[in-house]
Design a protein around this motif. Structure first.
Motif, PDB file in Angstrom:
ATOM      1  N   ALA A  20      -4.825  -6.453 -18.491  1.00 12.47           N
ATOM      2  CA  ALA A  20      -6.006  -5.868 -19.129  1.00 12.47           C
ATOM      3  C   ALA A  20      -5.790  -5.724 -20.632  1.00 12.47           C
ATOM      4  O   ALA A  20      -6.674  -6.043 -21.432  1.00 12.47           O
ATOM      5  CB  ALA A  20      -6.323  -4.510 -18.507  1.00 12.47           C
ATOM      6  N   ARG A  21      -4.603  -5.278 -21.013  1.00  9.33           N
ATOM      7  CA  ARG A  21      -4.288  -5.119 -22.434  1.00  9.33           C
ATOM      8  C   ARG A  21      -4.281  -6.460 -23.149  1.00  9.33           C
ATOM      9  O   ARG A  21      -4.779  -6.596 -24.277  1.00  9.33           O
ATOM     10  CB  ARG A  21      -2.927  -4.418 -22.602  1.00  9.33           C
ATOM     11  CG  ARG A  21      -2.594  -4.088 -24.057  1.00  9.33           C
ATOM     12  CD  ARG A  21      -3.518  -3.038 -24.596  1.00  9.33           C
ATOM     13  NE  ARG A  21      -3.345  -2.780 -26.020  1.00  9.33           N
ATOM     14  CZ  ARG A  21      -4.005  -3.413 -26.993  1.00  9.33           C
ATOM     15  NH1 ARG A  21      -4.900  -4.355 -26.689  1.00  9.33           N
ATOM     16  NH2 ARG A  21      -3.805  -3.101 -28.255  1.00  9.33           N
ATOM     17  N   LYS A  22      -3.716  -7.491 -22.493  1.00  7.01           N
ATOM     18  CA  LYS A  22      -3.662  -8.833 -23.092  1.00  7.01           C
ATOM     19  C   LYS A  22      -5.053  -9.416 -23.281  1.00  7.01           C
ATOM     20  O   LYS A  22      -5.258 -10.267 -24.146  1.00  7.01           O
ATOM     21  CB  LYS A  22      -2.837  -9.767 -22.215  1.00  7.01           C
ATOM     22  CG  LYS A  22      -1.348  -9.463 -22.195  1.00  7.01           C
ATOM     23  CD  LYS A  22      -0.623 -10.382 -21.214  1.00  7.01           C
ATOM     24  CE  LYS A  22       0.847 -10.035 -21.114  1.00  7.01           C
ATOM     25  NZ  LYS A  22       1.540 -10.863 -20.088  1.00  7.01           N
ATOM     26  N   ASN A  23      -5.999  -8.967 -22.472  1.00  3.56           N
ATOM     27  CA  ASN A  23      -7.349  -9.530 -22.523  1.00  3.56           C
ATOM     28  C   ASN A  23      -8.343  -8.645 -23.260  1.00  3.56           C
ATOM     29  O   ASN A  23      -9.550  -8.734 -23.021  1.00  3.56           O
ATOM     30  CB  ASN A  23      -7.840  -9.813 -21.100  1.00  3.56           C
ATOM     31  CG  ASN A  23      -7.222 -11.065 -20.513  1.00  3.56           C
ATOM     32  OD1 ASN A  23      -7.771 -12.162 -20.643  1.00  3.56           O
ATOM     33  ND2 ASN A  23      -6.066 -10.927 -19.878  1.00  3.56           N
ATOM     34  N   GLY A  24      -7.824  -7.786 -24.141  1.00  6.25           N
ATOM     35  CA  GLY A  24      -8.712  -7.095 -25.065  1.00  6.25           C
ATOM     36  C   GLY A  24      -9.028  -5.653 -24.758  1.00  6.25           C
ATOM     37  O   GLY A  24      -9.770  -5.017 -25.526  1.00  6.25           O
ATOM     38  N   ALA A  25      -8.516  -5.106 -23.665  1.00 12.54           N
ATOM     39  CA  ALA A  25      -8.719  -3.681 -23.397  1.00 12.54           C
ATOM     40  C   ALA A  25      -7.797  -2.889 -24.323  1.00 12.54           C
ATOM     41  O   ALA A  25      -6.579  -2.949 -24.193  1.00 12.54           O
ATOM     42  CB  ALA A  25      -8.417  -3.369 -21.938  1.00 12.54           C
ATOM     43  N   GLU A  26      -8.374  -2.171 -25.260  1.00  8.24           N
ATOM     44  CA  GLU A  26      -7.566  -1.529 -26.304  1.00  8.24           C
ATOM     45  C   GLU A  26      -6.904  -0.241 -25.841  1.00  8.24           C
ATOM     46  O   GLU A  26      -5.802   0.093 -26.274  1.00  8.24           O
ATOM     47  CB  GLU A  26      -8.442  -1.264 -27.533  1.00  8.24           C
ATOM     48  CG  GLU A  26      -8.936  -2.544 -28.193  1.00  8.24           C
ATOM     49  CD  GLU A  26      -9.716  -2.279 -29.452  1.00  8.24           C
ATOM     50  OE1 GLU A  26      -9.929  -1.084 -29.787  1.00  8.24           O
ATOM     51  OE2 GLU A  26     -10.133  -3.249 -30.113  1.00  8.24           O
ATOM     52  N   LYS A  27      -7.559   0.495 -24.965  1.00  7.32           N
ATOM     53  CA  LYS A  27      -7.006   1.768 -24.511  1.00  7.32           C
ATOM     54  C   LYS A  27      -6.852   1.723 -22.997  1.00  7.32           C
ATOM     55  O   LYS A  27      -7.826   1.788 -22.246  1.00  7.32           O
ATOM     56  CB  LYS A  27      -7.914   2.926 -24.938  1.00  7.32           C
ATOM     57  CG  LYS A  27      -7.211   4.274 -24.904  1.00  7.32           C
ATOM     58  CD  LYS A  27      -8.069   5.353 -25.529  1.00  7.32           C
ATOM     59  CE  LYS A  27      -7.303   6.694 -25.525  1.00  7.32           C
ATOM     60  NZ  LYS A  27      -8.146   7.788 -26.037  1.00  7.32           N
ATOM     61  N   VAL A  28      -5.589   1.589 -22.549  1.00 10.76           N
ATOM     62  CA  VAL A  28      -5.284   1.431 -21.124  1.00 10.76           C
ATOM     63  C   VAL A  28      -4.376   2.572 -20.681  1.00 10.76           C
ATOM     64  O   VAL A  28      -3.418   2.925 -21.372  1.00 10.76           O
ATOM     65  CB  VAL A  28      -4.604   0.074 -20.851  1.00 10.76           C
ATOM     66  CG1 VAL A  28      -4.278  -0.074 -19.363  1.00 10.76           C
ATOM     67  CG2 VAL A  28      -5.486  -1.077 -21.326  1.00 10.76           C
ATOM     68  N   LEU A  29      -4.666   3.130 -19.511  1.00  9.58           N
ATOM     69  CA  LEU A  29      -3.877   4.228 -18.965  1.00  9.58           C
ATOM     70  C   LEU A  29      -3.452   3.910 -17.541  1.00  9.58           C
ATOM     71  O   LEU A  29      -4.253   3.436 -16.728  1.00  9.58           O
ATOM     72  CB  LEU A  29      -4.698   5.528 -18.968  1.00  9.58           C
ATOM     73  CG  LEU A  29      -4.119   6.726 -18.194  1.00  9.58           C
ATOM     74  CD1 LEU A  29      -2.838   7.232 -18.856  1.00  9.58           C
ATOM     75  CD2 LEU A  29      -5.154   7.842 -18.059  1.00  9.58           C
ATOM     76  N   GLY A 314     -10.444  -9.021 -15.058  1.00 10.39           N
ATOM     77  CA  GLY A 314     -11.821  -8.656 -14.718  1.00 10.39           C
ATOM     78  C   GLY A 314     -12.202  -7.293 -15.275  1.00 10.39           C
ATOM     79  O   GLY A 314     -13.309  -7.101 -15.779  1.00 10.39           O
ATOM     80  N   ALA A 315     -11.275  -6.337 -15.205  1.00  6.84           N
ATOM     81  CA  ALA A 315     -11.540  -4.995 -15.719  1.00  6.84           C
ATOM     82  C   ALA A 315     -11.729  -5.013 -17.233  1.00  6.84           C
ATOM     83  O   ALA A 315     -12.617  -4.339 -17.776  1.00  6.84           O
ATOM     84  CB  ALA A 315     -10.411  -4.056 -15.329  1.00  6.84           C
ATOM     85  N   ALA A 316     -10.877  -5.782 -17.932  1.00  6.42           N
ATOM     86  CA  ALA A 316     -10.992  -5.875 -19.389  1.00  6.42           C
ATOM     87  C   ALA A 316     -12.320  -6.499 -19.793  1.00  6.42           C
ATOM     88  O   ALA A 316     -12.977  -6.034 -20.745  1.00  6.42           O
ATOM     89  CB  ALA A 316      -9.831  -6.693 -19.950  1.00  6.42           C
ATOM     90  N   GLU A 317     -12.742  -7.518 -19.077  1.00  8.98           N
ATOM     91  CA  GLU A 317     -14.015  -8.175 -19.387  1.00  8.98           C
ATOM     92  C   GLU A 317     -15.189  -7.241 -19.111  1.00  8.98           C
ATOM     93  O   GLU A 317     -16.167  -7.211 -19.858  1.00  8.98           O
ATOM     94  CB  GLU A 317     -14.131  -9.466 -18.574  1.00  8.98           C
ATOM     95  CG  GLU A 317     -13.165 -10.552 -19.025  1.00  8.98           C
ATOM     96  CD  GLU A 317     -13.059 -11.696 -18.037  1.00  8.98           C
ATOM     97  OE1 GLU A 317     -13.799 -11.666 -17.018  1.00  8.98           O
ATOM     98  OE2 GLU A 317     -12.236 -12.603 -18.262  1.00  8.98           O
ATOM     99  N   PHE A 318     -15.089  -6.470 -18.023  1.00 11.24           N
ATOM    100  CA  PHE A 318     -16.167  -5.530 -17.702  1.00 11.24           C
ATOM    101  C   PHE A 318     -16.262  -4.444 -18.766  1.00 11.24           C
ATOM    102  O   PHE A 318     -17.357  -4.029 -19.153  1.00 11.24           O
ATOM    103  CB  PHE A 318     -15.933  -4.899 -16.330  1.00 11.24           C
ATOM    104  CG  PHE A 318     -17.051  -4.002 -15.884  1.00 11.24           C
ATOM    105  CD1 PHE A 318     -18.084  -4.501 -15.104  1.00 11.24           C
ATOM    106  CD2 PHE A 318     -17.088  -2.662 -16.246  1.00 11.24           C
ATOM    107  CE1 PHE A 318     -19.137  -3.681 -14.705  1.00 11.24           C
ATOM    108  CE2 PHE A 318     -18.129  -1.837 -15.850  1.00 11.24           C
ATOM    109  CZ  PHE A 318     -19.158  -2.347 -15.080  1.00 11.24           C
TER     110      PHE A 318
END
Length: 423
Positions: A20-29, A314-318
Motif C-alpha cells: 500500500a505504501r509503495k503504491n501511494g498510500a502516504e499514511k499507513v497504520l 487495491g487499498a491504496a488505489e481505493f
C-alpha cells in the motif's frame, strides 16, 4: 485520518502495508494485538518458507524478518498491543491499546489480515474423559518453540494437517516418542513434502481412514482408542487400537478468523468461512479489503504474500480514488470436484492481462483436467498430473477470454482428462 489501516501484523499484514505504501498510500497504520510483528511465523522455526517468493529456503522468523526489516525503512506506523474491537461501515476502526486506551481511528481503506485459528477438541467432540495433555498442534508449537516446554513424551497426533505433521518431527527431534498420525480421511490433508520429511523420514506411521474414538485418563492422558472408519467416516466396531500415550495433538483444520468481518456486515462465503472478495481482494463492504488466511486457508506463506500485495495495491488505489471500484462483474463458481474458488467475483475493467484463480479439490485426483466453462462452452483447460485437498491450486485466466463469458458466470471444474490420441 489514515489512508490505509491494516488489521494484523503477520505475513499478510506486513505485505499488504508495504505494498500500500509503495503504491501511494502516504499514511499507513498496522494494528497488531501481540507485542511484536510476525504473527504465527514467529513460532514456525522449521525451514521451507520463501521458496517461491525469495527463491531460497528460510525459517518462519527469517521470512517475517525480511518484511519487518523492509518495514523499518519506511514511515509506516505500527501499533502493537492493540486489539481491534469493531469496524464501522464508514471505515472507522475501534480498538483498545494497553498504551493508549480506547481508540477511534478513521481510514480511507482497511485491509483485514487477522489470519486463522485452530479447531479444538470441543469443535470435533471426541468422546472420553477430560484430562490434561490434549493440545492443538499450534498451541504445542508455541509452548515448545517460544516458551521452551516439552508438552509430552508419548504423543499421538489426530489429523494430518501441515502443523500436525511438522510437530510430529519437532517432538521427535526433542526426544519424544510419536506413536503415529491418525487421519479420518483416506488421504492426507498436508503437503506431500511434509508427509515425506516429517513422517516417513522418522518412521512415524500414518493411519488413514482412522480416528480417535475415546480418550482415557484421570489427571493426565493415559490412553487413546483409535478405530478404523468406513466410507461414511463412522467407526467400525472391532477395529479398535489402544495407544498408551500422555499427549494428544490435534491438527484437525483451521478456521479463518472473521468475527470482525461478520460484525461489520461483510458477506461471508460458507465454503471458505472467509469474506467473498473481488479480483483486488475487496470485500462486499466498500473500501474494506481482506487477504491471507482470513480469506481462505493457504498452504504456503509465499501465496499469502502475493495475495496480500494485491490487497495492499487495491487499498491504496481505493484511498486515492474511491469511486473507481464500480463496473461490470462476473461470478466465479465451483463445479465438479472443486470445493471453492477465490476470488468469487471479477471486474474485467480492473484486470490487467489475466486474473489468478485459486481453489482446492475435494479429493485426491491423478491425470485430471481443470476446465473453465461458461454457458456450456469450454473457455480454457489446464492439465494436472496430481491434485489433492491439502495443496491449493492456481490457474491463470486470460483477460482476452472475458468476451466469451455468458450470463456473467464462469465455472471451474475438475474432470477426467481426455486421452491423448497416439499418432
Amino acid at each position: 485520518m489514515y489512508d490505509v489501516i491494516v488489521v494484523g501484523g503477520g505475513p499478510a499484514g506486513l505485505a499488504a502495508a508495504l505494498e500500500a505504501r509503495k503504491n501511494g498510500a502516504e499514511k499507513v497504520l498496522i494494528l497488531e494485538r501481540n507485542n511484536e510483528l510476525g504473527g504465527i511465523l514467529n513460532q514456525c522455526i522449521h525451514n521451507g518458507f520463501g521458496l517461491h517468493y525469495f527463491k531460497e529456503e528460510l525459517t518462519g522468523p527469517e521470512y517475517a524478518g525480511r518484511f519487518i526489516e523492509e518495514l523499518s525503512h519506511t514511515d509506516i506506523e505500527v501499533m502493537d498491543g492493540a486489539m481491534v474491537l469493531d469496524i464501522s461501515p464508514d471505515r472507522t476502526v475501534h480498538a483498545m491499546s494497553k498504551k493508549r486506551g480506547y481508540l477511534q481511528l478513521q481510514a480511507k481503506a482497511i485491509v483485514l489480515t487477522m489470519g486463522c485459528r485452530e479447531r479444538t477438541r470441543g469443535a470435533i467432540a471426541i468422546p472420553g474423559t477430560r484430562p490434561a495433555g490434549v493440545f492443538t498442534a499450534g498451541a504445542a508449537q508455541l509452548y515448545m518453540n517460544i516458551e521452551g516446554y516439552l508438552v509430552g513424551k508419548r504423543v499421538l497426533i489426530l489429523g494430518s494437517g501441515d502443523i500436525g505433521l511438522i510437530m510430529a518431527r519437532r517432538m521427535t527431534l526433542e526426544g519424544a516418542k510419536v506413536l503415529g498420525c491418525v487421519e479420518l480421511m483416506p488421504y492426507s490433508n498436508g503437503l506431500n513434502r511434509n508427509i515425506v520429511q516429517c513422517l516417513n523420514d522418522y518412521d512415524i506411521p500414518l493411519y488413514l481412514s482412522h480416528t480417535i474414538t475415546e480418550i482415557r485418563g484421570d489427571k493426565r492422558v493415559e490412553q487413546a482408542v483409535v478405530s478404523r472408519v468406513d466410507e461414511n467416516r463412522r467407526p467400525i466396531p472391532g477395529t479398535e487400537i489402544v495407544f498408551d500415550c500422555d499427549t494428544i495433538l490435534l491438527s484437525v483444520g483451521l478456521i479463518p478468523e472473521n468475527e470482525l468481518s461478520r460484525q461489520a456486515g461483510i458477506e461471508i462465503d460458507r465454503r471458505t468461512n472467509g469474506p467473498i472478495v473481488w479480483e483486488n481482494m475487496e470485500t462486499s463492504l466498500s473500501g474494506v479489503f481482506a487477504s491471507g488466511n482470513v480469506v481462505h486457508v493457504h498452504d504456503l506463506v509465499d501465496f499469502v504474500t502475493a495475495e496480500s500485495q494485491r490487497a495492499g495495491r487495491g487499498a491504496a488505489e481505493f484511498a486515492k480514488n474511491p469511486d473507481a471500484g464500480s463496473g461490470e462483474s462476473f461470478r466465479i463458481e465451483n463445479g465438479e470436484a472443486v470445493n471453492y474458488t477465490v476470488p468469487q467475483h471479477v471486474r474485467p475493467d480492473h484486470v490487467g492481462k489475466f486474473v489468478e484463480i485459486f481453489f482446492r479439490t475435494n479429493n485426491v485426483y491423478r491425470d485430471r483436467e481443470i476446465r473453465i466453462t461458461s454457458g456450456g462452452e469450454v473457455l480454457a483447460s489446464f492439465r494436472r498430473e496430481h491434485m489433492a485437498p491439502g495443496e491449493m491450486e492456481k490457474i491463470v485466466f486470460p483477460k482476452a477470454l472475458f468476451s466469451k463469458i455468458q450470463d456473467h458466470t464462469i465455472t471451474v471444474s475438475v474432470v477426467e482428462a481426455e486421452k491423448k490420441v497416439q499418432p
